[in-house]
Write an enzyme that holds these catalytic residues in place. Sequence first.
Site, PDB file in Angstrom:
ATOM      1  N   ASP A  46       0.839  -1.201   0.000  1.00 20.79           N
ATOM      2  CA  ASP A  46       0.000   0.000   0.000  1.00 20.79           C
ATOM      3  C   ASP A  46       0.878   1.257   0.000  1.00 20.79           C
ATOM      4  O   ASP A  46       0.368   2.379  -0.062  1.00 20.79           O
ATOM      5  CB  ASP A  46      -1.022  -0.006   1.149  1.00 20.79           C
ATOM      6  CG  ASP A  46      -0.375  -0.013   2.527  1.00 20.79           C
ATOM      7  OD1 ASP A  46       0.855  -0.148   2.619  1.00 20.79           O
ATOM      8  OD2 ASP A  46      -1.118   0.119   3.528  1.00 20.79           O
ATOM      9  N   SER A  47       2.204   1.066   0.004  1.00 23.03           N
ATOM     10  CA  SER A  47       3.126   2.186  -0.228  1.00 23.03           C
ATOM     11  C   SER A  47       2.836   2.838  -1.574  1.00 23.03           C
ATOM     12  O   SER A  47       3.291   3.951  -1.840  1.00 23.03           O
ATOM     13  CB  SER A  47       4.581   1.710  -0.178  1.00 23.03           C
ATOM     14  OG  SER A  47       4.765   0.586  -1.015  1.00 23.03           O
ATOM     15  N   ASP A  85      -0.943  -6.206  -0.023  1.00 23.62           N
ATOM     16  CA  ASP A  85      -1.286  -5.544   1.239  1.00 23.62           C
ATOM     17  C   ASP A  85      -2.785  -5.351   1.393  1.00 23.62           C
ATOM     18  O   ASP A  85      -3.466  -4.956   0.434  1.00 23.62           O
ATOM     19  CB  ASP A  85      -0.649  -4.144   1.278  1.00 23.62           C
ATOM     20  CG  ASP A  85       0.628  -4.113   2.089  1.00 23.62           C
ATOM     21  OD1 ASP A  85       0.887  -5.057   2.866  1.00 23.62           O
ATOM     22  OD2 ASP A  85       1.378  -3.125   1.942  1.00 23.62           O
ATOM     23  N   LYS A 115      -0.846  -9.399   3.148  1.00 23.73           N
ATOM     24  CA  LYS A 115      -0.096  -8.884   4.305  1.00 23.73           C
ATOM     25  C   LYS A 115      -0.973  -7.873   5.023  1.00 23.73           C
ATOM     26  O   LYS A 115      -1.693  -7.113   4.364  1.00 23.73           O
ATOM     27  CB  LYS A 115       1.213  -8.224   3.849  1.00 23.73           C
ATOM     28  CG  LYS A 115       1.980  -7.559   4.993  1.00 23.73           C
ATOM     29  CD  LYS A 115       3.404  -7.228   4.626  1.00 23.73           C
ATOM     30  CE  LYS A 115       3.603  -5.930   3.895  1.00 23.73           C
ATOM     31  NZ  LYS A 115       3.067  -4.715   4.553  1.00 23.73           N
ATOM     32  N   GLU A 117      -1.004  -5.193   8.710  1.00 26.65           N
ATOM     33  CA  GLU A 117      -0.200  -4.595   9.778  1.00 26.65           C
ATOM     34  C   GLU A 117      -0.845  -4.827  11.146  1.00 26.65           C
ATOM     35  O   GLU A 117      -2.066  -4.746  11.269  1.00 26.65           O
ATOM     36  CB  GLU A 117      -0.064  -3.084   9.530  1.00 26.65           C
ATOM     37  CG  GLU A 117       0.648  -2.756   8.237  1.00 26.65           C
ATOM     38  CD  GLU A 117       0.774  -1.256   7.983  1.00 26.65           C
ATOM     39  OE1 GLU A 117       0.463  -0.454   8.884  1.00 26.65           O
ATOM     40  OE2 GLU A 117       1.205  -0.893   6.873  1.00 26.65           O
ATOM     41  N   GLU A 184       9.515  -3.729  10.441  1.00 26.66           N
ATOM     42  CA  GLU A 184       9.878  -2.434   9.838  1.00 26.66           C
ATOM     43  C   GLU A 184      10.421  -1.466  10.879  1.00 26.66           C
ATOM     44  O   GLU A 184       9.801  -1.243  11.933  1.00 26.66           O
ATOM     45  CB  GLU A 184       8.648  -1.821   9.130  1.00 26.66           C
ATOM     46  CG  GLU A 184       8.964  -0.462   8.495  1.00 26.66           C
ATOM     47  CD  GLU A 184       7.984   0.004   7.437  1.00 26.66           C
ATOM     48  OE1 GLU A 184       7.046  -0.746   7.107  1.00 26.66           O
ATOM     49  OE2 GLU A 184       8.177   1.121   6.936  1.00 26.66           O
TER      50      GLU A 184
HETATM   51  O1  KIV Z   1       3.575  -1.050   1.602  1.00 26.45           O
HETATM   52  C1  KIV Z   1       4.737  -1.461   1.549  1.00 26.45           C
HETATM   53  O2  KIV Z   1       5.466  -1.265   0.572  1.00 26.45           O
HETATM   54  C2  KIV Z   1       5.247  -2.204   2.686  1.00 26.45           C
HETATM   55  C3  KIV Z   1       6.721  -2.353   2.785  1.00 26.45           C
HETATM   56  C4  KIV Z   1       7.293  -1.074   3.243  1.00 26.45           C
HETATM   57  C5  KIV Z   1       7.098  -3.487   3.642  1.00 26.45           C
HETATM   58  O3  KIV Z   1       4.497  -2.611   3.522  1.00 26.45           O
END
Ligand code: KIV
Length: 278
Positions: A46-47, A85, A115, A117, A184
């Site tokens: 989600d970056s 994510d 993934k 958080e 992280e």
């Molecule tokens: O969203 C992302 O790119 C991430 C990485 C920073 C691990 O979660």
Amino acid sequence: MDKKFTVKSFQKAKEEKRQISVLTAYDYSIAKILDSAGVDALLVGDSLGMVVQGNDSTLSVTLDVMIYHAKAVTRAAKRALVVVDMPFMSYHTSANEAVRNAGRLMKEGGAQAIKLEGGVEFADTIRQIVRAQIPVMGHIGMTPQSLHMFGGFKVQGKSIEQAQKIIDDAKALEEAGVFAITLECVPDELSKIITEIVNVPTIGIGAGKYCDGQVLVSNDMLGMFSDFVPKFVKQFAHLSTDIKTAVTTYIEEINAGNFPQKEHTFSIDKEVLDSLNK
Ligand code: KIV
């Protein structure tokens, strides 16, 4: 092509002490290059809210946007495992909704794992997603979706309380059934302890060299995103400079009449041309 990298390969790599390489990808062209270069997993992170959409955090990214990018990346990935994510608020309100949304990433986006958080407080939710046969990667330490709770993008785990919380989170994630844990922005001594305690692989970003693998945002490591360069990023290329040079050369060549040349041009049969010119 090497054998497809799967969630089982993550475990095997930890057992064999082979480092796992992960990079983010958001589109077909880049994903194809990263996959063919041999990266083990592609993270549709989600970056993308920051490096693709230009926002100052990941909070506004929606599930539909994640599905859109996941589709492009999964079309390109032949060997790498594709992890997608779960965006902010797609798993926070109830475990049922989390399972449904994780299912959409798999069914519509083609994700091979998801993934999310959070640690102890999301263990039950993770358990239910795993029960639905969806592999989950955990993500603890500095979790960007908690930016406002942390008071900024700040290294976590420097105090005893914070470090103990991250250790408890890692244990809870392992117990809930994750296949890997992203760590992280935590001190490397802490990620060493966690990597030794848990049996699932740890994947570090800003977490030092003791993890079982590393992940970076590809736009950062390729030198394409320079709004800010975090301390933990190494730029393995300087693509923004290369792209700028290419674009200024393009502009110069157009202005000088040097592009396009004959080899870039289509031609028409002489009879057709003659009849057009009549
Ligand atoms: O969203 C992302 O790119 C991430 C990485 C920073 C691990 O979660």
